[in-house]
Design an enzyme around this catalytic site. Structure first.
Site, PDB file in Angstrom:
ATOM      1  N   GLN A 140      -9.193   0.992   0.334  1.00  0.00           N
ATOM      2  CA  GLN A 140      -9.557   1.642   1.603  1.00  0.00           C
ATOM      3  C   GLN A 140      -9.983   3.078   1.312  1.00  0.00           C
ATOM      4  O   GLN A 140      -9.578   3.665   0.303  1.00  0.00           O
ATOM      5  CB  GLN A 140      -8.385   1.615   2.586  1.00  0.00           C
ATOM      6  CG  GLN A 140      -8.111   0.198   3.091  1.00  0.00           C
ATOM      7  CD  GLN A 140      -6.871   0.114   3.953  1.00  0.00           C
ATOM      8  OE1 GLN A 140      -5.862   0.770   3.681  1.00  0.00           O
ATOM      9  NE2 GLN A 140      -6.926  -0.716   4.979  1.00  0.00           N
ATOM     10  N   ASP A 163      -5.417   2.678  -1.153  1.00  0.00           N
ATOM     11  CA  ASP A 163      -6.093   3.519  -0.170  1.00  0.00           C
ATOM     12  C   ASP A 163      -6.337   4.877  -0.834  1.00  0.00           C
ATOM     13  O   ASP A 163      -5.389   5.626  -1.107  1.00  0.00           O
ATOM     14  CB  ASP A 163      -5.213   3.645   1.082  1.00  0.00           C
ATOM     15  CG  ASP A 163      -5.940   4.381   2.199  1.00  0.00           C
ATOM     16  OD1 ASP A 163      -6.640   5.373   1.902  1.00  0.00           O
ATOM     17  OD2 ASP A 163      -5.791   3.990   3.364  1.00  0.00           O
ATOM     18  N   GLU A 196     -11.277   3.007   6.642  1.00  0.00           N
ATOM     19  CA  GLU A 196     -10.151   3.271   7.545  1.00  0.00           C
ATOM     20  C   GLU A 196     -10.042   4.774   7.765  1.00  0.00           C
ATOM     21  O   GLU A 196      -9.199   5.441   7.174  1.00  0.00           O
ATOM     22  CB  GLU A 196      -8.847   2.705   6.947  1.00  0.00           C
ATOM     23  CG  GLU A 196      -7.715   2.643   7.959  1.00  0.00           C
ATOM     24  CD  GLU A 196      -6.385   2.197   7.368  1.00  0.00           C
ATOM     25  OE1 GLU A 196      -6.133   2.466   6.179  1.00  0.00           O
ATOM     26  OE2 GLU A 196      -5.586   1.587   8.104  1.00  0.00           O
ATOM     27  N   GLU A 241       0.828  -1.212   0.000  1.00  0.00           N
ATOM     28  CA  GLU A 241       0.000   0.000   0.000  1.00  0.00           C
ATOM     29  C   GLU A 241       0.865   1.266   0.000  1.00  0.00           C
ATOM     30  O   GLU A 241       1.634   1.488   0.949  1.00  0.00           O
ATOM     31  CB  GLU A 241      -0.867   0.019   1.270  1.00  0.00           C
ATOM     32  CG  GLU A 241      -1.700   1.280   1.396  1.00  0.00           C
ATOM     33  CD  GLU A 241      -2.319   1.458   2.780  1.00  0.00           C
ATOM     34  OE1 GLU A 241      -3.483   1.866   2.865  1.00  0.00           O
ATOM     35  OE2 GLU A 241      -1.623   1.200   3.794  1.00  0.00           O
TER      36      GLU A 241
HETATM   37  O1  LIG Z   1      -1.904   4.046   7.784  1.00  0.00           O
HETATM   38  C1  LIG Z   1      -2.383   3.273   6.971  1.00  0.00           C
HETATM   39  O2  LIG Z   1      -3.050   3.624   6.017  1.00  0.00           O
HETATM   40  C2  LIG Z   1      -2.213   1.873   7.107  1.00  0.00           C
HETATM   41  O3  LIG Z   1      -2.932   1.100   6.454  1.00  0.00           O
HETATM   42  C3  LIG Z   1      -1.246   1.341   8.040  1.00  0.00           C
HETATM   43  O4  LIG Z   1      -1.669   0.116   8.379  1.00  0.00           O
END
Ligand SMILES: O=C(O)C(=O)CO
Length: 261
Positions: free
Chosen positions: A203, A177, A240, A142
């Protein structure tokens, strides 16, 4: 509609970690993820997930000494055996929890050490992807933006994709993410359209602030979720983010989609 998973390291922090499973299920989630589960026995977490009819969709391999500032070991020369022991432990957890994806963090690396770090990163990722294949687990990398994590070795999606292409390992994919990507350089549509087949997990969090993915930020979530549907993304979308004022109150953003997808 996307299938949303609650990140139990950031959501439902109003209650102790083991109670977050029931809280997530009560809010309608069918999937959960977390950052580091190792404080608890894998059997216990597997029971909590099963009791609450939840799928554990992702967690991270051990990151080294977090309190001392370490943020993963995969790209740290000289730490290979510790890295591989950590992956072994994570795979035991993944087996017990029936978890399909493992996020392997690269680590913080000084700029002058990037060349040896890249060699180490490639070796360690290839080894981790091999190890994980025997467990039916996919290893993900990531990109994390340098504002939130200064010095992190992997900051740009295009670099992550280059690593994935270089290794060309069927068991290695991208954890995309959208918060980190938008903080770094955006181009969200380009990455989603060009690299969806290499994306193993997504994410989300709003920009700025890493809060709820709602209309108060600069990302057009309605458009992006529509794009994921249009391209047939059937993986999980991990929530997240840091709720602005309570997890349940903040979940109003999901009303339009339905948490379970
Ligand atoms: O900080 C983040 O985005 C993470 O996924 C660390 O696990």
């Amino acid at each position: 509609m996307p299938r949303f998973a609650a990140n139990l390291s950031m959501l439902f922090t109003e209650v102790p970690f083991p109670d977050r499973f029931a809280a997530a299920a009560g809010a309608g989630f069918r999937g959960v993820e977390c950052q580091f589960p190792y404080q608890y026995a894998a059997e216990h977490l597997a029971d909590l997930a099963a009791m609450n009819a939840l799928t554990m969709v992702l967690f991270n391999a051990p990151p080294g000494d977090w309190a001392a500032g370490e943020r993963g070991l995969a790209a740290l020369p000289g730490r290979d055996s510790e890295f591989r022991d950590g992956v072994e432990l994570a795979l035991d957890y993944a087996d017990m929890m029936d978890c399909p994806c493992l996020h392997v963090m690269a680590g913080v690396v000084a700029e002058e050490d990037w060349a040896p770090a890249l060699d180490t990163y490639l070796d360690n990722l290839a080894a981790a992807a091999d190890m994980a294949r025997d467990h039916g687990v996919r290893v993900l990398i990531e990109p994390i933006n340098p504002v939130d994590m200064p010095g992190y070795f992997l900051t740009r999606p295009e670099d992550a994709l280059r690593v994935i292409e270089t290794l060309d390992h069927p068991n290695l994919g991208l954890q995309y993410d959208i918060y980190h990507a938008q903080m770094e350089r955006g181009a969200l549509t380009d990455t989603l359209e060009d690299a969806l087949d290499r994306i193993g997990h997504i994410q989300i969090a709003g920009v700025p602030g890493r809060h709820e993915p709602d209309a108060r930020g600069e990302v057009n979530w309605r458009y992006l979720f529509g794009l994921l549907d249009a391209h047939g993304y059937d993986g999980w979308v991990g929530c997240e983010y840091r709720p602005r004022a309570g997890t349940l109150t903040g979940l109003r953003w999901a009303n339009d989609w339905g948490i379970g997808g």
